[in-house]
Design a protein around this motif. Structure first.
Motif, PDB file in Angstrom:
ATOM      1  N   LYS A 104       0.823  -1.201   0.000  1.00  0.00           N
ATOM      2  CA  LYS A 104       0.000   0.000   0.000  1.00  0.00           C
ATOM      3  C   LYS A 104       0.864   1.260   0.000  1.00  0.00           C
ATOM      4  O   LYS A 104       0.348   2.363  -0.117  1.00  0.00           O
ATOM      5  CB  LYS A 104      -0.921   0.015   1.219  1.00  0.00           C
ATOM      6  CG  LYS A 104      -1.980  -1.065   1.174  1.00  0.00           C
ATOM      7  CD  LYS A 104      -2.885  -0.959   2.383  1.00  0.00           C
ATOM      8  CE  LYS A 104      -3.957  -2.025   2.344  1.00  0.00           C
ATOM      9  NZ  LYS A 104      -4.851  -1.931   3.502  1.00  0.00           N
ATOM     10  N   ASN A 105       2.173   1.111   0.167  1.00  0.00           N
ATOM     11  CA  ASN A 105       3.114   2.237   0.216  1.00  0.00           C
ATOM     12  C   ASN A 105       2.745   3.245   1.298  1.00  0.00           C
ATOM     13  O   ASN A 105       2.785   4.452   1.085  1.00  0.00           O
ATOM     14  CB  ASN A 105       3.217   2.930  -1.143  1.00  0.00           C
ATOM     15  CG  ASN A 105       3.936   2.064  -2.149  1.00  0.00           C
ATOM     16  OD1 ASN A 105       4.947   1.448  -1.840  1.00  0.00           O
ATOM     17  ND2 ASN A 105       3.402   1.994  -3.349  1.00  0.00           N
ATOM     18  N   ILE A 106       2.377   2.725   2.473  1.00  0.00           N
ATOM     19  CA  ILE A 106       2.019   3.583   3.602  1.00  0.00           C
ATOM     20  C   ILE A 106       3.018   3.362   4.727  1.00  0.00           C
ATOM     21  O   ILE A 106       3.299   2.230   5.113  1.00  0.00           O
ATOM     22  CB  ILE A 106       0.582   3.305   4.078  1.00  0.00           C
ATOM     23  CG1 ILE A 106      -0.395   3.717   2.969  1.00  0.00           C
ATOM     24  CG2 ILE A 106       0.290   4.042   5.375  1.00  0.00           C
ATOM     25  CD1 ILE A 106      -1.833   3.394   3.257  1.00  0.00           C
ATOM     26  N   PHE A 107       3.563   4.467   5.223  1.00  0.00           N
ATOM     27  CA  PHE A 107       4.534   4.449   6.305  1.00  0.00           C
ATOM     28  C   PHE A 107       3.926   5.184   7.494  1.00  0.00           C
ATOM     29  O   PHE A 107       3.594   6.364   7.382  1.00  0.00           O
ATOM     30  CB  PHE A 107       5.820   5.166   5.888  1.00  0.00           C
ATOM     31  CG  PHE A 107       6.523   4.541   4.713  1.00  0.00           C
ATOM     32  CD1 PHE A 107       7.636   3.747   4.905  1.00  0.00           C
ATOM     33  CD2 PHE A 107       6.075   4.762   3.417  1.00  0.00           C
ATOM     34  CE1 PHE A 107       8.293   3.174   3.824  1.00  0.00           C
ATOM     35  CE2 PHE A 107       6.723   4.189   2.328  1.00  0.00           C
ATOM     36  CZ  PHE A 107       7.829   3.390   2.530  1.00  0.00           C
ATOM     37  N   ALA A 108       3.783   4.513   8.618  1.00  0.00           N
ATOM     38  CA  ALA A 108       3.303   5.153   9.847  1.00  0.00           C
ATOM     39  C   ALA A 108       4.500   5.317  10.772  1.00  0.00           C
ATOM     40  O   ALA A 108       5.244   4.361  11.018  1.00  0.00           O
ATOM     41  CB  ALA A 108       2.224   4.311  10.511  1.00  0.00           C
ATOM     42  N   LEU A 109       4.722   6.539  11.254  1.00  0.00           N
ATOM     43  CA  LEU A 109       5.881   6.865  12.078  1.00  0.00           C
ATOM     44  C   LEU A 109       5.419   7.239  13.479  1.00  0.00           C
ATOM     45  O   LEU A 109       4.408   7.930  13.633  1.00  0.00           O
ATOM     46  CB  LEU A 109       6.647   8.031  11.467  1.00  0.00           C
ATOM     47  CG  LEU A 109       6.926   7.963   9.965  1.00  0.00           C
ATOM     48  CD1 LEU A 109       7.516   9.270   9.473  1.00  0.00           C
ATOM     49  CD2 LEU A 109       7.840   6.806   9.647  1.00  0.00           C
ATOM     50  N   TYR A 110       6.205   6.817  14.496  1.00  0.00           N
ATOM     51  CA  TYR A 110       5.835   7.083  15.882  1.00  0.00           C
ATOM     52  C   TYR A 110       7.057   7.489  16.711  1.00  0.00           C
ATOM     53  O   TYR A 110       8.143   6.941  16.522  1.00  0.00           O
ATOM     54  CB  TYR A 110       5.200   5.834  16.514  1.00  0.00           C
ATOM     55  CG  TYR A 110       4.012   5.319  15.759  1.00  0.00           C
ATOM     56  CD1 TYR A 110       2.760   5.900  15.922  1.00  0.00           C
ATOM     57  CD2 TYR A 110       4.128   4.264  14.868  1.00  0.00           C
ATOM     58  CE1 TYR A 110       1.658   5.436  15.220  1.00  0.00           C
ATOM     59  CE2 TYR A 110       3.038   3.795  14.159  1.00  0.00           C
ATOM     60  CZ  TYR A 110       1.809   4.388  14.348  1.00  0.00           C
ATOM     61  OH  TYR A 110       0.716   3.928  13.648  1.00  0.00           O
ATOM     62  N   ASP A 111       6.841   8.413  17.604  1.00  0.00           N
ATOM     63  CA  ASP A 111       7.789   8.805  18.659  1.00  0.00           C
ATOM     64  C   ASP A 111       9.084   9.422  18.133  1.00  0.00           C
ATOM     65  O   ASP A 111       9.795   8.818  17.345  1.00  0.00           O
ATOM     66  CB  ASP A 111       8.112   7.631  19.573  1.00  0.00           C
ATOM     67  CG  ASP A 111       6.887   7.086  20.266  1.00  0.00           C
ATOM     68  OD1 ASP A 111       5.990   7.884  20.580  1.00  0.00           O
ATOM     69  OD2 ASP A 111       6.832   5.866  20.483  1.00  0.00           O
ATOM     70  N   ASP A 112       9.357  10.611  18.624  1.00  0.00           N
ATOM     71  CA  ASP A 112      10.582  11.361  18.285  1.00  0.00           C
ATOM     72  C   ASP A 112      10.847  11.413  16.786  1.00  0.00           C
ATOM     73  O   ASP A 112      11.946  11.141  16.318  1.00  0.00           O
ATOM     74  CB  ASP A 112      11.796  10.784  19.012  1.00  0.00           C
ATOM     75  CG  ASP A 112      11.715  10.984  20.498  1.00  0.00           C
ATOM     76  OD1 ASP A 112      11.067  11.955  20.936  1.00  0.00           O
ATOM     77  OD2 ASP A 112      12.301  10.173  21.242  1.00  0.00           O
ATOM     78  N   ILE A 113       9.824  11.780  16.033  1.00  0.00           N
ATOM     79  CA  ILE A 113       9.942  11.843  14.575  1.00  0.00           C
ATOM     80  C   ILE A 113      10.643  13.135  14.180  1.00  0.00           C
ATOM     81  O   ILE A 113      10.297  14.220  14.646  1.00  0.00           O
ATOM     82  CB  ILE A 113       8.554  11.808  13.905  1.00  0.00           C
ATOM     83  CG1 ILE A 113       7.801  10.546  14.308  1.00  0.00           C
ATOM     84  CG2 ILE A 113       8.679  11.913  12.393  1.00  0.00           C
ATOM     85  CD1 ILE A 113       6.328  10.594  13.992  1.00  0.00           C
ATOM     86  N   GLN A 114      11.624  12.986  13.315  1.00  0.00           N
ATOM     87  CA  GLN A 114      12.302  14.147  12.735  1.00  0.00           C
ATOM     88  C   GLN A 114      12.431  13.879  11.239  1.00  0.00           C
ATOM     89  O   GLN A 114      13.004  12.877  10.823  1.00  0.00           O
ATOM     90  CB  GLN A 114      13.680  14.351  13.346  1.00  0.00           C
ATOM     91  CG  GLN A 114      14.376  15.564  12.787  1.00  0.00           C
ATOM     92  CD  GLN A 114      15.731  15.800  13.450  1.00  0.00           C
ATOM     93  OE1 GLN A 114      16.177  15.039  14.286  1.00  0.00           O
ATOM     94  NE2 GLN A 114      16.370  16.868  13.043  1.00  0.00           N
ATOM     95  N   ILE A 115      11.863  14.775  10.440  1.00  0.00           N
ATOM     96  CA  ILE A 115      11.902  14.649   8.983  1.00  0.00           C
ATOM     97  C   ILE A 115      12.462  15.937   8.403  1.00  0.00           C
ATOM     98  O   ILE A 115      12.002  17.027   8.741  1.00  0.00           O
ATOM     99  CB  ILE A 115      10.494  14.402   8.396  1.00  0.00           C
ATOM    100  CG1 ILE A 115       9.898  13.120   8.976  1.00  0.00           C
ATOM    101  CG2 ILE A 115      10.554  14.335   6.883  1.00  0.00           C
ATOM    102  CD1 ILE A 115       8.447  12.898   8.588  1.00  0.00           C
ATOM    103  N   THR A 116      13.446  15.802   7.525  1.00  0.00           N
ATOM    104  CA  THR A 116      14.030  16.962   6.853  1.00  0.00           C
ATOM    105  C   THR A 116      13.761  16.857   5.360  1.00  0.00           C
ATOM    106  O   THR A 116      14.128  15.862   4.732  1.00  0.00           O
ATOM    107  CB  THR A 116      15.553  17.045   7.110  1.00  0.00           C
ATOM    108  OG1 THR A 116      15.775  17.100   8.515  1.00  0.00           O
ATOM    109  CG2 THR A 116      16.153  18.271   6.453  1.00  0.00           C
ATOM    110  N   ASP A 117      13.103  17.868   4.810  1.00  0.00           N
ATOM    111  CA  ASP A 117      12.865  17.975   3.373  1.00  0.00           C
ATOM    112  C   ASP A 117      13.995  18.835   2.821  1.00  0.00           C
ATOM    113  O   ASP A 117      14.002  20.056   3.001  1.00  0.00           O
ATOM    114  CB  ASP A 117      11.504  18.612   3.115  1.00  0.00           C
ATOM    115  CG  ASP A 117      11.152  18.678   1.638  1.00  0.00           C
ATOM    116  OD1 ASP A 117      12.075  18.699   0.784  1.00  0.00           O
ATOM    117  OD2 ASP A 117       9.952  18.735   1.335  1.00  0.00           O
ATOM    118  N   ILE A 118      14.955  18.208   2.184  1.00  0.00           N
ATOM    119  CA  ILE A 118      16.163  18.893   1.728  1.00  0.00           C
ATOM    120  C   ILE A 118      15.830  19.937   0.678  1.00  0.00           C
ATOM    121  O   ILE A 118      16.292  21.085   0.747  1.00  0.00           O
ATOM    122  CB  ILE A 118      17.184  17.865   1.193  1.00  0.00           C
ATOM    123  CG1 ILE A 118      17.588  16.928   2.337  1.00  0.00           C
ATOM    124  CG2 ILE A 118      18.390  18.553   0.576  1.00  0.00           C
ATOM    125  CD1 ILE A 118      18.300  15.673   1.904  1.00  0.00           C
TER     126      ILE A 118
END
Length: 185
Positions: A104-118
């Motif tokens: 399904k190409n679904i990613f669920a993220l939990y706890d202390d999430i840090q995402i950088t869009d370069i």
């Protein structure tokens, strides 16, 4: 004789009702729970790369990854990278727990999430997010706070959503933040 048969049938009916009421007929749910209780595959200190048309599209590294027969994988202490069609790293991030629904190409993220869009020079911090890589859409849990830092602004709020296609984001409630303005002549 008719009275004896009636009593016998009544007793059989009552016993049958008692047995039916005491047994669970929901075997499917029990089977699914047992499938999720033990992984089909388990890996320690691992890096997985996904390739499409001989180009890397996703890389996930984790302390532990477990894959289940339901095509769901779980990664503990995960870090990840996404690449675009030009083979340029576009997004990098990390979280304590990641659930991956492979087909399904679904990613669920939990706890202390840090995402950088370069590309867009932005960073997201949160405790619960879901990324649909097919629809290119990111959403937060309705009640969880999300913090977005982008160039000269810092915004936080709840009910966060972002669409890659339109390069837009939205907070539906609890919004606060700072926008840094430069003094001009």
């Amino acid at each position: 004789m008719d009275r004896v048969q009636l009593i016998f049938k009544s007793i059989c009916f009552l016993i049958g009702c008692t047995l039916l009421a005491s047994c669970s007929l929901n075997y499917e749910d029990n089977r699914k729970e047992s499938l999720h209780s033990s992984p089909e595959l388990s890996f320690q200190t691992v890096i997985f790369n996904r390739y499409e048309n001989n180009k890397i599209t996703v890389s996930v590294s984790a302390d532990k990854i477990e894959q289940y027969t339901s095509n769901v994988s779980y990664a503990k202490q995960a870090s990840f990278d996404f690449w675009n069609e030009k083979n340029e790293r576009q997004v990098t991030g990390s979280c304590k727990l990641m659930s991956i629904q492979t087909y399904k190409n679904i990613f669920a993220l939990y706890d202390d999430i840090q995402i950088t869009d370069i590309k867009n020079e932005s960073e997201i911090n949160a405790s619960a997010l879901k990324w649909d890589s097919g629809k290119k859409f990111l959403v937060s849990d309705k009640s969880k706070m999300v913090r977005l830092s982008k160039k000269k602004m810092e915004i936080e709020g709840t009910c966060f959503s972002a669409a890659e296609e339109t390069n837009s984001f939205e907070f539906a409630s609890g919004v606060s933040g700072i926008i840094h303005l430069e003094e001009g002549n």
